[in-house]
Structures are given as C-alpha cells and as structure tokens.
Design a protein around this motif. Structure first.
Motif, PDB file in Angstrom:
ATOM      1  N   GLY A 157     -52.139   5.172  -0.138  1.00 23.69           N
ATOM      2  CA  GLY A 157     -53.483   5.257  -0.180  1.00 23.69           C
ATOM      3  C   GLY A 157     -53.959   6.246  -1.406  1.00 23.69           C
ATOM      4  N   GLU A 158     -54.773   7.302  -0.872  1.00 19.73           N
ATOM      5  CA  GLU A 158     -54.736   8.246  -2.000  1.00 19.73           C
ATOM      6  C   GLU A 158     -54.258   9.598  -1.846  1.00 19.73           C
ATOM      7  N   THR A 159     -52.993   9.446  -1.218  1.00 20.89           N
ATOM      8  CA  THR A 159     -52.239  10.543  -0.805  1.00 20.89           C
ATOM      9  C   THR A 159     -50.772  10.805  -1.551  1.00 20.89           C
ATOM     10  N   LEU A 160     -50.285  11.809  -2.038  1.00 15.56           N
ATOM     11  CA  LEU A 160     -49.172  11.935  -2.626  1.00 15.56           C
ATOM     12  C   LEU A 160     -48.536  12.933  -1.719  1.00 15.56           C
ATOM     13  N   THR A 161     -47.069  12.486  -1.601  1.00 22.77           N
ATOM     14  CA  THR A 161     -46.254  13.425  -0.760  1.00 22.77           C
ATOM     15  C   THR A 161     -44.847  13.567  -1.601  1.00 22.77           C
ATOM     16  N   MET A 162     -44.555  14.716  -1.678  1.00 21.18           N
ATOM     17  CA  MET A 162     -43.279  14.924  -2.465  1.00 21.18           C
ATOM     18  C   MET A 162     -42.264  15.886  -1.454  1.00 21.18           C
ATOM     19  N   THR A 163     -40.955  15.230  -1.628  1.00 18.63           N
ATOM     20  CA  THR A 163     -40.090  16.022  -0.784  1.00 18.63           C
ATOM     21  C   THR A 163     -38.953  16.570  -1.678  1.00 18.63           C
ATOM     22  N   LEU A 164     -38.468  17.871  -1.308  1.00 15.39           N
ATOM     23  CA  LEU A 164     -37.545  18.372  -2.120  1.00 15.39           C
ATOM     24  C   LEU A 164     -36.729  19.391  -0.879  1.00 15.39           C
ATOM     25  N   GLY A 165     -35.433  18.538  -0.769  1.00 17.62           N
ATOM     26  CA  GLY A 165     -34.760  19.030   0.231  1.00 17.62           C
ATOM     27  C   GLY A 165     -35.404  19.141   1.730  1.00 17.62           C
ATOM     28  N   ALA A 166     -35.628  20.356   2.218  1.00 14.86           N
ATOM     29  CA  ALA A 166     -36.434  20.600   3.599  1.00 14.86           C
ATOM     30  C   ALA A 166     -37.847  20.925   3.289  1.00 14.86           C
ATOM     31  N   SER A 167     -38.256  20.849   2.070  1.00 10.44           N
ATOM     32  CA  SER A 167     -39.428  21.262   1.462  1.00 10.44           C
ATOM     33  C   SER A 167     -40.469  20.171   1.378  1.00 10.44           C
ATOM     34  N   THR A 168     -41.712  20.024   1.642  1.00  6.05           N
ATOM     35  CA  THR A 168     -42.557  19.150   1.282  1.00  6.05           C
ATOM     36  C   THR A 168     -43.935  19.267   0.791  1.00  6.05           C
TER      37      THR A 168
END
Length: 374
Positions: free
Chosen positions: A123-134
């Motif tokens: 939708g209009e939501t961006l999600t970024m995942t970097l290892g255990a961090s979001t």
C-alpha cells in the motif's frame, strides 16, 4: 539532513572514479525544485537503488535520517544509508547515536551487504529490514526498532505535518531525468516516543520533538554542489527549515533549495530556490575558505514578500570531512574535493505574507555552512 551523515572513507572509491573521469569544466543545465510542493507518497521515499540509472552507478547514495530531541535533554539520532560507493554495490548501513540526558554520546554503526538487508512496499507503507532492525512508515507515522551492540532502541514517530516534497522534491542535472538530487521531508515536524535499553546505558523513556528527512543523489559530489547553507529550528510551536546549495561551476553556480515553515497542524509555507546574498566573511587561514557569517534571503516562488536574515555568532565546530582518511587517500581525494563544514550559534528572522497578512518568525538556532570544493 545532517552535515556529518557520510563517513569520509565510504566515498573514497567514488571520488577516485570521479577523479579519473572528470575533464574540462563545461556548462550544463540544472532544473531544480520547479514542481508543485505536495505531500509525499511512498514512491517518493522508497529506495531508488534498483532503478536502472542507479544499479551500478558509483555515485548513487541515499539516506533516511531522524533527529529526536527529548524534553529532558539528550538526543536520539538514527540514519539508514544506502550506497554503491566502495567496492560493492547496494550496501546499507544503520547508524544510531544516543546521548542519555546528562550523559555522553554513544555512536554505533552496522554495515549490511546487498542481500543482507531488504525493503518492501505494501500500500503506502515502506518497510526496511536490516538484520534484527526494522524501519517502517507511510508519511504520517514511522516506527523504528534498532538493535545495536550497545543498546536496543524502539522509536515511534507521529507527524504533525505530512511528509513533504518542497518544489516537487527534485533537482535534475543535465538533460532528462536520470541524474538527480531528490529530497523528501519525512517528518517536517513531529513528536516521538522512544525507549532505549542496554547494559551500557541503563533504561530510558524519551519523548519530545523530532525532524526527519530522506534524500537520494546519483551525481558525483564535486558536481552536485560547491557550497551549502543549512538552518533548522525545531521550536515549541513551529519548525523552520532552510536548505540551499550552490551548484558547481559546471552547473552554473546557481543557488537551489527550499524554505519551509511547519506547525503542529500543517505546512504553513514552502518556498523554492530563494535568492541568497552572503556577507561578513570569516576566513579560515588553514584552507583559505571564506565562511559567510551573514546570510540574506529574499524572493522565492511559493511565498509572497519573503525576506530573511541569518546572523552567525560564536563558532561551535569546524570539521574536516576527509580527516579520517589515510595520508595517501587524503592526498588523492583532496585533488578533487576539500570538504569542510562549520557550525555556528546564530540568530535568525524571516518575514513573509501569508493569506494577506504579514508574518514574522525569529529565534536562535545552529547555522551550518559547508564548502565542498575550492
């Protein structure tokens, strides 16, 4: 956007490539912030690294930064930085700096090769995942969960003003739209709540005002800008932002940028490409740079009768942006760029007309000047 967001070492390879490719200076066109100022959509602030013009472009770099100021003092700053600079393409870094109220700053940094970090859009939501961090958000609210070697931080941000694209958010270098500098004010003004826990820092609950932005650039740094002027004041009732850069000689040495005022309900004013006059210069005897301590701002599309002034007072910081390079690296890189930044305590005042009424805003904040090339 902070002046110290990039490690000097990360740009070394890109600078060497620029040095090899740069030839005689020629004049090129720049079309900057000429669009309509508007709310940002997820396509504006989603990572640009997989676009055709950026996949193997060594000058591609992108950052997401938030600067959170707790009511009781201290600071929580974090940034996600994506870049092709260096040997490998598509690397990302997570930088988190935490200063406990009354304590000393703790700086952390983690680097992720391509394939060890990811992003998705729903939708209009961006999600970024970097290892255990979001990190995730949609332009009205953001959440970050950050696990470092020193502490774990959870931060929730609510925008008072929507994510914003001043002047359409884009500056295009040369013909077409493949070479650019783009900016989104992720949180022109907002409020945050956060918890920070760790053996080294204890446990802290924080709340206060915040500012966040996103930028993407795929033009070599010596061609993007010669000088920068920046001012940001996140006050009790409103936020005032001024970011203006002077393009390189190759791109006509034009001042381009924006002026934005936001309160706890909306964006009050957006002006693009204001006219700047610099004066009261202070010479840096070590490099010969002339640092303006007075900036006069006039006339910008988007707001009526804009006039403003910034008066620098006491210098707080001088930074050699190449200081961390080895002697050999610095000798090579400095043939092309010699970036130094200067931060001053400053007073400011701006006047403009809005809805037929004259407005005046003034205060004290930090003023930043950065020069990239001689």
């Amino acid at each position: 956007m902070r002046c110290d967001c990039h490690s000097a070492r990360t740009i070394l390879t890109a600078i060497l490539v620029v040095f090899a490719l740069t030839g005689t200076a020629r004049a090129y066109e720049v079309r900057a912030f000429q669009g309509k100022s508007r709310k940002a959509v997820v396509a504006d602030f989603s990572p640009h690294g997989d676009r055709s013009e950026n996949k193997v472009n060594k000058f591609y770099g992108e950052q997401y930064s938030f600067d959170n100021s707790p009511q009781g003092g201290g600071n929580l700053w974090f940034q996600i930085f994506i870049s092709n600079m260096g040997v490998k393409n598509g690397r990302a870094a997570l930088l988190v700096n935490f200063t406990p109220p009354g304590g000393k700053k703790i700086t952390t940094r983690q680097v992720f090769d391509a394939g060890n970090w990811s992003y998705s859009v729903a939708g209009e939501t961006l999600t970024m995942t970097l290892g255990a961090s979001t990190f995730s958000g949609d332009g009205s609210a953001w959440k970050a969960h950050m696990e470092t070697g020193d502490f774990v931080a959870d931060c929730a941000i609510t925008n008072s003003a929507p994510a914003w694209r001043p002047g359409g958010g884009m500056a295009y270098y040369g013909a077409g739209e493949k070479s650019y500098y783009g900016v989104t004010l992720l949180t022109p003004r907002g409020h945050f709540e956060a918890t920070v826990k760790g053996e080294a820092v204890g446990e802290h609950s924080l709340a206060g005002l915040t500012y966040g932005d996103h930028s993407v650039i795929n033009v070599s740094p010596n061609l993007q800008a010669h000088r920068w002027i920046r001012m940001r004041d996140v006050g009790k009732s409103r936020t005032v932002l001024l970011t203006v850069l002077e393009t390189s000689e190759e791109y006509g040495q034009k001042w381009i940028g924006w002026f934005v005022v936001a309160d706890d309900k909306r964006i009050q004013v957006t002006a693009a490409n204001p006219t700047l006059e610099l004066s009261d210069f202070e010479k840096d005897p070590k490099n010969g740079y002339e640092v303006p301590k007075a900036v006069l701002v006039t006339g910008a599309p988007g707001v009526d009768s804009l006039m403003g002034a910034i008066k620098a007072q006491k210098r707080k910081r001088r930074q050699d942006k190449l200081a961390d390079l080895s002697t050999l690296e610095k000798a090579v890189v400095s043939k092309l760029i010699q970036p130094f930044s200067y931060t001053y305590k400053a007073a400011f005042e701006f006047q403009y007309n809005r809805n037929g009424k004259g407005r005046t805003i003034k205060g004290r904040t930090s003023y930043h000047f950065e020069q990239i090339t001689k």
